[in-house]
Scaffold this active site. Structure first.
Site, PDB file in Angstrom:
ATOM      1  N   LYS A  10       0.851  -1.192   0.000  1.00 25.35           N
ATOM      2  CA  LYS A  10       0.000   0.000   0.000  1.00 25.35           C
ATOM      3  C   LYS A  10       0.887   1.242   0.000  1.00 25.35           C
ATOM      4  CE  LYS A  10       0.985   1.532   4.310  1.00 25.35           C
ATOM      5  NZ  LYS A  10       1.574   2.858   4.611  1.00 25.35           N
ATOM      6  N   ALA A  97       9.774  -0.643   4.809  1.00 23.75           N
ATOM      7  CA  ALA A  97       9.784   0.342   3.724  1.00 23.75           C
ATOM      8  C   ALA A  97       8.646   1.355   3.800  1.00 23.75           C
ATOM      9  CB  ALA A  97       9.713  -0.390   2.385  1.00 23.75           C
ATOM     10  N   GLY A  98       7.705   1.176   4.735  1.00 22.12           N
ATOM     11  CA  GLY A  98       6.547   2.052   4.760  1.00 22.12           C
ATOM     12  C   GLY A  98       5.471   1.633   3.782  1.00 22.12           C
ATOM     13  N   GLY A 101       4.276  -4.199   3.984  1.00 20.34           N
ATOM     14  CA  GLY A 101       4.527  -5.563   3.517  1.00 20.34           C
ATOM     15  C   GLY A 101       4.208  -6.615   4.557  1.00 20.34           C
ATOM     16  N   ASP A 136      -1.893  -1.414  10.386  1.00 21.91           N
ATOM     17  CA  ASP A 136      -2.262  -1.438   8.967  1.00 21.91           C
ATOM     18  C   ASP A 136      -2.963  -2.732   8.547  1.00 21.91           C
ATOM     19  OD1 ASP A 136      -1.242   1.087   8.424  1.00 21.91           O
ATOM     20  OD2 ASP A 136       0.738   0.331   7.877  1.00 21.91           O
TER      21      ASP A 136
END
Length: 286
Positions: A10, A97-98, A101, A136
């Site tokens: 995302k 990585a933001g 994942g 998330d």
């Protein structure tokens, strides 16, 4: 018996932090959408009562440090499942990585073991369950495009963004989300207009989507890591219609309406960054 699940990454079209809550979490307001970069999860039924994690990536832990492991265990404990599962993770999304994942892997496992073990649990219930694993995960259970509020667990599905290209660039650093939040000072930062972003999505207005991207954590990470700032400036110079850091970073993305411009941005990053991807927005729920 095997079940296959796709776990897409995302990006945050907008990320706002409203205040710190009494429970220690931050109250957030985020518009997120999925992109066509995904891990692939293969779940194999085991008759023995255990959870096995396998992956060819050395960055994937095979114990409770892995959100996918915790997702499977949570389902087993919640619904008193006595069967087991072997989870193979084909890792394509960069780690730390933001891009959510790990959260997307966990969400894929929630959906996958629900099918594998014939539990018949609805997505809404899985999303609530996922909120116990990470902020998330609830969004990732649904995928598509959504507004996430609370600490990320309250999800309102939104229209997909207009179709476009996305260039992702992740520098060779890891960013601690906890450190970024600790350094965040809300009174010193311009906040994104979440309502304007939602309106742009509802009107399918690509220009207004680009005009309203924003991430209050970006300035904190750019101050801590000059290489992230350098990548952002390079993407803007190369003609990104919108350029923003995703999550707490360090990945920066550029939106491009035209494929030629996306390739120009991609090519401009050679020498700046090793992990660069040119992909499409998914946006819709797969």
């Amino acid at each position: 018996m095997q079940v296959l699940e796709k776990a897409p990454a995302k990006i945050n079209l907008s990320l706002d932090v409203l205040h710190k809550r009494d429970d220690g979490f931050h109250e957030v307001e985020m518009v997120m959408t999925t992109v066509d970069l995904a891990d692939r999860i293969t779940l194999t039924l085991l008759n023995s009562d255990k959870i096995i994690i396998e992956s060819e990536s050395r960055f994937v832990p095979n114990d409770e440090r892995n959100l996918a492991f915790r997702a499977a265990k949570l389902v087993k404990d919640t619904y008193n499942v006595k069967k087991g599962v072997k989870i193979f993770i084909e890792k394509n999304i960069p780690v730390a990585a933001g891009l959510a994942g790990g959260s997307s892997d966990a969400a894929a496992v929630l959906r996958g073991v629900n099918r594998l073990w014939n539990l018949g649990v609805g997505l809404d219930e899985l999303a609530v369950l996922g909120s116990n694993i990470g902020s998330d995960v609830s969004f990732c259970v649904y995928g598509g495009t959504a507004l996430a509020t609370g600490r990320g667990e309250h999800i309102k599905i939104l229209p997909s963004p207009p179709s476009c290209w996305v260039v992702l660039a992740k520098p060779r650093i890891g960013v601690s989300t906890a450190v970024v939040y600790k350094r965040y000072r809300g009174d010193q930062i311009k906040h994104p207009d979440t309502k304007a972003m939602i309106a742009a999505l509802e009107q399918e207005d690509f220009q207004q989507v680009c005009a309203n991207v924003g991430n209050v954590l970006e300035s904190v990470t750019l101050d801590l890591y000059p290489e992230v700032k350098q990548i952002k400036e390079q993407m803007k110079h190369a003609g990104g219609d919108a350029v923003l850091m995703s999550g707490s970073g360090p990945t920066v993305f550029a939106l491009a309406h035209q494929e030629t411009r996306a390739h120009r941005i991609y090519n401009s990053l050679k020498g700046f960054c090793e992990e660069v991807y040119i992909i499409r927005l998914l946006g819709n729920r797969s």
